[in-house]
Design a protein around this motif. Structure first.
Motif, short mmCIF file in Angstrom:
data_model
loop_
_atom_site.label_atom_id
_atom_site.label_comp_id
_atom_site.label_asym_id
_atom_site.label_seq_id
_atom_site.Cartn_x
_atom_site.Cartn_y
_atom_site.Cartn_z
N TYR A 1 39.36 46.20 51.29
CA TYR A 1 39.38 45.28 50.15
C TYR A 1 40.80 44.86 49.79
O TYR A 1 41.76 45.59 50.03
N VAL A 2 40.91 43.69 49.18
CA VAL A 2 42.18 43.27 48.59
C VAL A 2 42.45 44.17 47.38
O VAL A 2 41.54 44.81 46.85
N LEU B 1 37.22 43.10 41.87
CA LEU B 1 36.29 43.98 42.61
C LEU B 1 35.21 44.51 41.67
O LEU B 1 34.03 44.49 42.00
N ALA B 2 35.61 44.95 40.49
CA ALA B 2 34.64 45.47 39.52
C ALA B 2 33.70 44.38 39.04
O ALA B 2 32.50 44.64 38.83
N GLU B 3 34.20 43.17 38.91
CA GLU B 3 33.38 42.05 38.45
C GLU B 3 32.29 41.68 39.47
O GLU B 3 31.15 41.40 39.09
N GLU C 1 33.68 35.98 47.86
CA GLU C 1 34.70 35.84 46.81
C GLU C 1 36.12 36.15 47.31
O GLU C 1 37.06 36.20 46.52
N GLY C 2 36.27 36.36 48.62
CA GLY C 2 37.60 36.59 49.18
C GLY C 2 38.18 37.96 48.90
O GLY C 2 39.40 38.14 48.94
N HIS D 1 39.85 42.55 55.39
CA HIS D 1 39.60 42.79 56.82
C HIS D 1 38.25 43.48 56.95
O HIS D 1 37.87 44.29 56.09
N ARG D 2 37.53 43.16 58.01
CA ARG D 2 36.29 43.86 58.32
C ARG D 2 36.16 43.97 59.82
O ARG D 2 36.68 43.15 60.57
#
Length: 98
Positions: free
Chosen positions: A10-11, A17-19, A78-79, A83-84
């Protein structure tokens, strides 16, 4: 079908992230109910600065299919996924073993 371990990084944006997390989890619940997601959960950030992420274990035809299965994930939309990656996972012991 094969089993794939998909990892997300995650960024660093705890508020966003919480949202988005409730919608992300609802999306994953749908995949679990359909039988394509076996398990998922967070990979917390580490004390030495490695960013947080997630581990998702899915059933798919190939690694590309595993990533396509998760293409509509709200975290990705949502960007928030920096990376995945997908890699085949062959369980031999435990709950996922054939």
């Amino acid at each position: 079908m094969s089993v794939y371990a998909v990892t997300y990084v995650y960024v660093t944006d705890p508020d966003r992230l919480a949202e988005v997390r409730p919608e992300h989890r609802e999306f994953l619940r749908g995949l679990h109910e359909s039988g394509t997601l076996r398990v998922s959960g967070p990979l917390p950030a580490t004390p030495d600065g490695e960013p947080g992420g997630a581990l998702l274990v899915v059933e798919a035809e190939d690694a590309t299919g595993a990533l396509e299965l998760l293409a509509a994930d709200p975290m990705r939309r949502e960007g928030l996924v920096a990376h995945r990656a997908a890699r085949e996972f062959v369980p031999v012991i435990g709950g996922f073993a054939a």
